[in-house]
Design an enzyme around this catalytic site. Structure first.
Site, short mmCIF file in Angstrom:
data_model
loop_
_atom_site.label_atom_id
_atom_site.label_comp_id
_atom_site.label_asym_id
_atom_site.label_seq_id
_atom_site.Cartn_x
_atom_site.Cartn_y
_atom_site.Cartn_z
N ASP A 159 0.84 -1.20 0.00
CA ASP A 159 0.00 0.00 0.00
C ASP A 159 0.88 1.25 0.00
OD1 ASP A 159 0.89 -0.20 2.58
OD2 ASP A 159 -1.07 -0.13 3.53
N SER A 160 2.20 1.06 -0.04
CA SER A 160 3.12 2.18 -0.29
C SER A 160 2.85 2.76 -1.68
CB SER A 160 4.58 1.73 -0.17
OG SER A 160 4.81 0.54 -0.92
N GLU A 177 9.12 -4.48 10.52
CA GLU A 177 9.54 -3.18 9.99
C GLU A 177 10.10 -2.29 11.09
OE1 GLU A 177 6.84 -1.29 7.29
OE2 GLU A 177 7.95 0.61 7.29
N LYS A 218 -1.31 -9.41 2.68
CA LYS A 218 -0.54 -8.98 3.86
C LYS A 218 -1.42 -8.05 4.69
CE LYS A 218 3.17 -6.03 3.68
NZ LYS A 218 2.70 -4.89 4.53
N GLU A 234 -1.46 -5.62 8.48
CA GLU A 234 -0.68 -4.99 9.55
C GLU A 234 -1.35 -5.21 10.90
OE1 GLU A 234 0.08 -0.86 8.72
OE2 GLU A 234 1.00 -1.30 6.77
N ASP A 291 -1.07 -6.03 -0.18
CA ASP A 291 -1.51 -5.41 1.08
C ASP A 291 -3.02 -5.24 1.09
OD1 ASP A 291 0.47 -4.90 2.99
OD2 ASP A 291 1.25 -3.20 1.85
#
Ligand code: KIV
Length: 271
Positions: free
Chosen positions: A51-52, A189, A120, A122, A90
């Site tokens: 999602d960057s 991270e 993925k 978070e 993401d």
């Protein structure tokens, strides 16, 4: 370059074997067909449609604005460009945190509409119900702990996480919870290298580090950062393998010069 005739496609099982053999896992982000094709041919193991994309493709300050539809568009472009790598996507902010049923629907849309192989997510204990429900549908899940950019407004800063013992202990416990739930790997991270090494050793599943030192089972970087396209972002952990910003600027400057001076196109470049 990858020998595509003798290639072994990367699956979550292959990643597990790599951990057992002590072979480091490589992951880079990509958001489009052309870049995915290049990094897949170069032999990357995992392509993360991160999602960057919200930052590097769309120009937002954070990863929060990107939508599920945007992620599916990027992911399906990447899937069309790869042959060997495992494609992980993401789940964007707001599509899985509050409600495990909604989380499953989001993950199913990504798998069905993009053709990717995994998602993925978070977080640790706070999203564990969503992780478990997605896994029950047979969708592989990669976890993500430490600095989780979707929580930037809670953290207030992009600085290194888990430097004090309470947060470090919580991260150890969350990593174990994600492994027990059935995640196939975990991104760590921006946490201290010693902690990342300890967590990696304690888990059976691979860890992929970014700003987490050399003792994780693999490494990930954002493609635009490591290629030097993005000049503004230079944290300590980032190694720049190229200065594409300068290369592209040079090429574009030359093109402008040639057109303005009627040097392009020449006789051989026209019909
Ligand atoms: O979105 C992303 O690019 C990521 C990596 C930094 C791990 O989550």
């Amino acid at each position: 370059m990858t020998d595509f005739k003798n290639l072994r496609k990367i699956t979550t099982h292959v990643l597990q074997e790599m951990k057992l053999k002590g072979e480091k896992i490589t992951m880079l982000t990509a958001y489009d067909f052309s870049m995915a094709k290049i990094i897949d041919k170069a032999g990357i193991d995992i392509i993360l449609v991160g999602d960057s994309a919200s930052n590097v493709m769309a120009g937002f300050d954070t990863t929060l604005p990107i939508t599920l539809d945007h992620m599916i568009y990027h992911a399906s472009s990447v899937v069309r460009g790869k042959v060997r790598a495992l494609v992980v996507v993401d789940l964007p902010f707001g599509t899985y945190q509050g409600d495990s049923k909604e989380a499953l629907q989001s993950a199913i849309r990504i798998m069905k509409e993009s053709g990717a192989s995994a998602v993925k997510m978070e977080g640790g204990r706070e999203i564990i119900d969503s992780v478990k429900r997605i896994l029950t549908a047979g969708i592989p899940v990669m976890g993500h702990l430490g600095l989780t950019p979707q929580s930037i407004y809670k953290f207030g800063t992009y600085t290194v996480r888990a430097t004090e013992s309470t947060e470090a202990q919580r991260l150890r416990e969350d990593a174990l919870l994600l492994e027990e739930a059935g995640c196939f790997a975990i991104v760590l991270e921006k946490i201290p290298a010693v902690l990342a090494g300890e967590v990696s050793k304690s888990l059976k599943i691979p860890t992929i580090g970014i700003g987490a030192g050399r003792h994780t089972d693999g490494q990930v970087l954002v493609l635009h950062d490591m290629l030097g396209i993005n000049q503004e972002f230079s944290p300590r952990f980032l190694r720049r393998y190229h200065n594409l910003f300068a290369e592209i600027t040079g090429a574009v400057t030359n093109y402008i010069h040639d057109v303005k001076n009627e040097d392009f196109p020449n006789d051989r470049e026209q019909y």
